[in-house]
Design an enzyme around this catalytic site. Structure first.
Site, PDB file in Angstrom:
ATOM      1  N   ASP A  33      56.308 -19.488  71.191  1.00  9.21           N
ATOM      2  CA  ASP A  33      56.198 -20.944  71.153  1.00  9.21           C
ATOM      3  C   ASP A  33      55.933 -21.331  69.706  1.00  9.21           C
ATOM      4  O   ASP A  33      55.710 -20.464  68.854  1.00  9.21           O
ATOM      5  CB  ASP A  33      55.082 -21.425  72.080  1.00  9.21           C
ATOM      6  CG  ASP A  33      55.217 -22.889  72.490  1.00  9.21           C
ATOM      7  OD1 ASP A  33      55.782 -23.667  71.702  1.00  9.21           O
ATOM      8  OD2 ASP A  33      54.755 -23.254  73.589  1.00  9.21           O
ATOM      9  N   GLN A  59      54.250 -27.012  72.567  1.00 11.90           N
ATOM     10  CA  GLN A  59      54.621 -26.887  73.983  1.00 11.90           C
ATOM     11  C   GLN A  59      56.123 -26.669  74.153  1.00 11.90           C
ATOM     12  O   GLN A  59      56.801 -27.348  74.911  1.00 11.90           O
ATOM     13  CB  GLN A  59      54.145 -28.102  74.777  1.00 11.90           C
ATOM     14  CG  GLN A  59      52.639 -28.278  74.690  1.00 11.90           C
ATOM     15  CD  GLN A  59      52.056 -29.104  75.809  1.00 11.90           C
ATOM     16  OE1 GLN A  59      52.279 -28.816  76.973  1.00 11.90           O
ATOM     17  NE2 GLN A  59      51.299 -30.125  75.464  1.00 11.90           N
ATOM     18  N   HIS A  60      56.621 -25.685  73.428  1.00  9.59           N
ATOM     19  CA  HIS A  60      58.030 -25.288  73.497  1.00  9.59           C
ATOM     20  C   HIS A  60      58.150 -23.860  74.033  1.00  9.59           C
ATOM     21  O   HIS A  60      58.992 -23.084  73.578  1.00  9.59           O
ATOM     22  CB  HIS A  60      58.663 -25.372  72.108  1.00  9.59           C
ATOM     23  CG  HIS A  60      58.732 -26.759  71.550  1.00  9.59           C
ATOM     24  ND1 HIS A  60      58.899 -27.032  70.211  1.00  9.59           N
ATOM     25  CD2 HIS A  60      58.678 -27.962  72.183  1.00  9.59           C
ATOM     26  CE1 HIS A  60      58.930 -28.348  70.028  1.00  9.59           C
ATOM     27  NE2 HIS A  60      58.793 -28.933  71.208  1.00  9.59           N
ATOM     28  N   LEU A  61      57.333 -23.507  74.988  1.00  8.02           N
ATOM     29  CA  LEU A  61      57.238 -22.134  75.469  1.00  8.02           C
ATOM     30  C   LEU A  61      58.600 -21.602  75.911  1.00  8.02           C
ATOM     31  O   LEU A  61      59.310 -22.238  76.683  1.00  8.02           O
ATOM     32  CB  LEU A  61      56.235 -22.076  76.624  1.00  8.02           C
ATOM     33  CG  LEU A  61      55.662 -20.711  76.988  1.00  8.02           C
ATOM     34  CD1 LEU A  61      54.276 -20.885  77.592  1.00  8.02           C
ATOM     35  CD2 LEU A  61      56.542 -19.975  77.958  1.00  8.02           C
TER      36      LEU A  61
END
Length: 488
Positions: free
Chosen positions: A292, A428-430
């Site tokens: 992330d 929050q780009h997992l």
């Protein structure tokens, strides 16, 4: 009423699920598709929650009815993150950032996913109002535009000017191949409205008699017959039912898709046994080794009153491993309920080396897993972020028309590991919790089919081999559109 059977069951109505379901129906009209979304639903702008329509606000604060919270570990601190839980998923509550992955990002993907192979699908999903050339589409469902120069927020304009004065290349089009630099952000925003895939793809397809969308339908697990996925267990609040399926596609996101695999016996065998779940398939990569974008917030103060009604991000600066984000308002204004009233410039590490994992509770495997990001474990990540903060301070210092330069809450001498930890967050780009590829750590193949399983797919950011060097939204929409075409 949830149908008892469908040709394809799509689990999760986020950006990937909405795109996939609508495209599957359009590609083969006789095929029945059921989309199951655990959050609330709507049939258009008239019935949508008003907070997801306003692109100037992000309804992800503590009191949001459109999100679900997950416990998280950020460096040495515990916290919580929010993910979209409404039709449209996180694409219905984000900032409208619609920047594609860079061509080099696809070097980590299987060769069938080269930039040349995915470009037609990037073009197919969009209608770009600013560019009409070989890189862009003009008739796709998602409207894409950049804020006009004469309407840029003062912070966005000052940042762009400061970056160019510092020697960074001005980039007209961040969605075209070319050098890194500073430019206006491609946004899926139209007339102030956030136009995510639910509104762009799914709502126009709702008239199809072969598409059924079920909101408030919580999927508990996949029904397996040996290694074949034959259905899903669904709780719609009135009881648990089984939906039989010819194929099942998990589009529940990079946390929920691996969680559903684990609950169904597909995952690391040692971890499944610790949780009291009998292994069906030993897939060591499920929930492990994800990446992330860590983000460090550099605080400052405005010199005077500034507008608070603008897209959250209008300009960004890209370097080889960083993205600097001049947010146009304090998060207290753009994220209702957050209480964060100090403006910040975000410093994002776009090519992190550290990796994370999902942590499941053996006492209750059905509980939300803890998202352990593993941030800052790799010294290369800490060094890159320190350099990024130093660059951010230099740019803020030159933005004298809008920044109170005496208020900048960082300086080159004081940015040590402790400072990074104190200001650390996540974009929050997992990505990569069910990675695509071959080998022991891969979970799906290059058509997103789960290794060793029959009739089971995963299509969301969890299959990305690693987090792209840009935000993943445009790329996951492309992924879903292409996989739907492959399934046809």
């Amino acid at each position: 009423m949830i149908p008892a059977r469908a040709d394809i069951v799509v689990v999760g109505g986020g950006s990937a699920g909405c795109t996939l379901a609508a495209t599957l129906v359009a590609e083969r009209p006789g095929r029945t598709v059921v989309l199951l979304e655990s959050g609330s639903g709507y049939t258009g702008t008239a019935t949508a929650p008003p907070e997801i329509l306003d692109a100037m606000r992000l309804p992800v604060g503590p009191q949001s009815v459109c999100t679900a919270e997950y416990p998280a570990i950020l460096g040495s601190r515990s916290g919580a993150i929010s993910r979209g839980r409404v039709l449209g998923g996180s694409g219905a509550v984000n900032g409208g950032y619609f920047v594609r992955a860079r061509p080099g990002d696809f070097d980590a993907w299987p060769t069938s996913w080269s930039f040349g192979n995915v470009l037609p699908h990037f073009r197919a999903i969009e209608s770009d109002t600013d560019f009409d050339d070989e890189w862009h589409g003009a008739s796709g469902p998602v409207p894409v535009a950049r804020t006009p120069w004469d309407r840029l927020h003062p912070v966005a304009r000052a940042f762009h000017e400061a970056a160019v004065a510092a020697g960074h290349a001005p980039v007209d089009d961040l969605n075209a191949p070319g050098p890194a630099g500073v430019g206006r952000v491609p946004l899926n925003i139209s007339n102030g409205m956030r136009m995510g895939p639910a509104l762009s793809f799914l709502v126009p397809a709702l008239g199809s008699p072969n598409l059924t969308v079920c909101a408030n339908a919580h999927v508990r697990g996949i029904v397996m017959a040996g290694t074949a996925a034959v259905g899903v267990e669904v709780d719609d609040g009135r009881g648990i039912a089984t939906v039989e399926a010819g194929n099942i596609v998990l589009c529940a996101g990079a946390i929920e898709s691996p969680r559903l695999l684990m609950l169904s016996g597909l995952g690391p065998a040692d971890e499944l046994r610790r949780l009291g779940i009998e292994p069906v398939l030993d897939l060591p990569g499920v929930g492990r080794g994800f990446s992330d974008h860590p983000e460090v917030a550099v605080p400052y103060r405005y010199r005077g009153e500034l507008p608070d009604r603008a897209p959250v991000l209008e300009t960004v600066l890209h370097t080889d491993e960083l993205e600097l984000r001049p947010y146009t308002a304090p998060f207290a204004d753009s994220v209702p309920g957050s209480g964060a009233d100090i403006p910040v410039l975000g410093v994002v590490l776009t090519r992190p080396h550290s990796r994370g994992r999902l942590l499941f509770d053996a006492r209750n495997p059905y509980a939300a897993p803890v998202v352990d990001y593993g941030y800052l474990k790799d010294p290369r990540d800490r060094a890159a972020l320190r350099d990024g903060v130093a660059s951010a301070v230099r740019l803020l210092t030159s933005m004298r028309d809008v920044v109170d330069t005496g208020s900048i809450g960082a300086d080159a001498a004081g940015v040590d590991d402790a400072w990074l930890e104190a200001h650390l967050g996540t974009s929050q780009h997992l990505s990569g919790s069910c990675r695509m590829g071959s080998g022991d750590s891969a979970v799906v193949d290059d058509r997103c089919r789960v290794h060793g399983a029959e009739r089971l797919f995963v299509v969301d950011t969890s299959v990305f081999p690693q987090v792209p060097s840009r935000g993943p939204h445009a790329t996951v929409v492309m992924l879903a559109q292409r996989v739907a075409a492959l399934m046809s």
